[in-house]
Design an enzyme around this catalytic site. Structure first.
Site, short mmCIF file in Angstrom:
data_model
loop_
_atom_site.label_atom_id
_atom_site.label_comp_id
_atom_site.label_asym_id
_atom_site.label_seq_id
_atom_site.Cartn_x
_atom_site.Cartn_y
_atom_site.Cartn_z
N VAL A 130 0.83 -1.20 0.00
CA VAL A 130 0.00 0.00 0.00
C VAL A 130 0.87 1.26 0.00
O VAL A 130 0.75 2.12 -0.88
CB VAL A 130 -0.96 0.00 1.22
CG1 VAL A 130 -1.67 1.34 1.34
CG2 VAL A 130 -1.98 -1.12 1.09
N CYS B 38 -6.61 -8.52 2.61
CA CYS B 38 -7.68 -7.69 3.18
C CYS B 38 -8.99 -8.40 3.50
O CYS B 38 -9.52 -8.25 4.59
CB CYS B 38 -8.00 -6.54 2.23
SG CYS B 38 -6.71 -5.31 2.19
#
Ligand code: UDX
Ligand code: ADP
Length: 485
Positions: free
Chosen positions: A29, A285
């Site tokens: 990220v 996730c």
């Protein structure tokens, strides 16, 4: 929800545009997101820092630690100009007036909430370091996926700063998907910024506004922003589990799940995305965020709500188990000492990430049954595959038996192309939908394999009809054997 009464973190008016940005955590990220900000805002120095020196070294090389289509170009456009990668966390914090926290928040494996709650150890350490090194006013932006109300904890830690610094805390969850990160960052459906200080929100809005239309930048309160991230992932994963549930029914009725998906996806109220039946969703996730949501619901006594969302994860576990069981059953109830060619190990195509990849669980089950696996993935290294499979055999205490160690050592081979993998195989198992698998010379593959030459397509990417004509026995997800013939 009255935390804006907190006097010690009362926002001071920050600059309208940050003069220097730093990001703690150079992972999947932090790296791509900061590279895009640096590319779009050439006048803002952006420092990405990580404790992992080896990772930083790779960000500074031509061999980036994260594989993402188009990322190399974005990094090269800004690196050395206003994008810098370093392991000097404290110095970067001192110099910046906006600090992103983008560290990992894995599911806890031990202690209270084990298996569900997020491990906030790394976030907490970051907040403590920020508190120690800061002077003046800083905007701290949560980028990591966090449980709702984590900002509260971060604020409390920052408040303990003895240097007299003041802080605003914003939540700016990341919605990029791996494999499409560059495009997701360039053209996001929306950017979400949650916070209490409108001045701090405005500062971050101005950064994104450099390349994203203002109406796509949504601002909310802190808790809405944090909960939206968990909810978005829970909804997406739920669609995958829903279509996977239907795939089980398709296999016994003769319906074809891809036809069903198309038929329902053309209803504009349902829409066509995230209806691809598969061997099961993976990634860092979906499972983690749903389990977080479940933990949160249980904490607030909402047991029915918790059970509702938990079922999405259970269905995913069922889908993975169903697939490995189907392989064993179809291959005359035994795969012991048979060579199985595994195509794909990443959790989806166009990434080198294997976190929670369905492939890990399918391979583990097949190894337990005594299969010999020859694995090929275009982007995942041999070391990563070995380490993931070893970890998959860890017991509750984190220990791995000698038998399992030997299974991984003796029964797993990693090769560098699909033809090598299929040479001498009893079955070909597709676990990641890499484009190159659809372009293989299947006639050549067939000639190298034992008979019957089984194909188990866990992603429905191969042309089942053409393969059947060559002579393969093809089994896809949500398709009955009868149909594929
Ligand atoms: C997800 C969210 O999409 C992203 O917005 C968030 O920021 C992080 O989590 P990611 O995990 O990178 O992104 O990939 P995603 O494309 O969502 O896929 C997740 C898993 O679901 C993959 O294993 C994928 O193969 C699987 N999947 C997805 C399906 O099996 N079928 C589908 O139709 C879609
Ligand atoms: P994500 O997919 O959320 O980006 P990753 O695991 O890829 O997660 O990246 C998180 C990064 O954060 C790792 O490279 C890790 O070394 C780094 N990290 C964790 N804790 C700290 C810390 N306290 N200071 C600096 N970096 C950290």
């Amino acid at each position: 929800m009255t935390s804006n009464a907190d006097p010690t973190v009362e926002p001071k008016k920050p600059a309208l545009i940050p003069t220097k940005i730093c990001c703690i955590g150079a992972g999947y990220v932090g790296g791509p997101t900061m590279a895009m900000i640096a590319k779009q805002c050439p006048e803002i120095p952006v420092m990405v820092v990580d404790l992992n020196q080896a990772r930083i070294d790779r960000w500074n090389s031509d061999n980036l630690p994260v594989y993402e289509p188009g990322l190399q170009e974005v990094v090269e456009a800004a690196r050395g100009r206003n994008l810098f990668f370093s392991s000097d966390v404290e110095s970067a914090i001192r110099q910046s007036n906006m600090i992103f926290i983008s560290v990992n928040t894995p599911t806890k494996t031990t202690g209270v909430g084990a298996g569900r709650a997020a491990n906030l150890e790394f976030v907490e350490k970051c907040a403590r370091t920020i508190a120690q090194c800061s002077e003046g006013h800083k905007i701290v932006v949560e980028k990591s996926t966090l449980p709702v109300r984590t900002a509260e904890a971060v604020k409390r830690i920052l408040r303990s700063s003895s240097s007299g610094a003041s802080f605003d805390v914003l939540s700016n969850p990341e919605f990029l998907a791996e494999g499409t990160a560059v495009n997701d960052l360039l053209n996001p459906d929306r950017v979400l910024i949650g916070g209490e200080s409108s001045a701090a929100i405005d500062t971050l809005v101005r950064v994104y506004q450099r390349w994203i239309p203002r109406d796509k930048i949504l601002t909310t309160n802190l808790w809405s922003s944090e909960l939206s991230k968990l909810t978005a992932n829970a909804f997406l994963a739920q669609r995958v589990s829903s279509i996977n549930a239907i795939s089980a029914l398709c296999e016994v009725t003769g319906a074809d799940v891809d036809e069903v998906a198309k038929a329902i996806g053309t209803d504009s109220r349902i829409g066509p995305k995230f209806l691809k039946a598969s061997v099961g969703f993976g990634g860092s996730c979906f499972q983690k965020d749903i389990l977080n949501l479940v933990y949160l619901c249980e904490h607030f006594g909402l047991s029915e709500v918790a059970a509702y969302w938990e079922q999405v994860v259970r269905m995913n576990d069922y889908q993975k188990k169903r697939f490995s069981t189907r392989i064993v059953r179809t291959m005359f109830h035994t795969v012991s000492d048979k060579q199985i060619s595994v195509l794909g190990f990443a959790f989806k195509k166009d990434t080198n990430d294997t976190r929670e990849s369905a492939a890990i669980y399918i391979c583990r089950d097949l190894l337990e049954e005594g299969a010999r696996l020859v694995i090929y993935d275009p982007r995942v290294s041999k070391d990563q595959i070995q380490s993931d499979l070893l970890k998959s055999f860890q017991d509750a205490k984190g220990e791995i038996s000698n038998r399992h160690k030997q299974l991984v050592e003796n029964n797993v081979t990693t090769v560098s192309d699909a033809y090598q993998a299929s040479d001498g195989a009893h079955a070909l198992v597709v676990l990641t939908e890499w484009d190159e698998f659809t372009k293989l010379d299947m006639q050549r593959v067939y000639l190298q394999m034992h008979r019957p030459a089984f194909v188990f397509d866990g992603r429905n990417v191969l042309n089942a009809k053409a393969l059947s004509e060559i002579g393969f026995e093809v089994h896809g997800i949500g398709r009955s054997y009868r149909h594929s013939n």
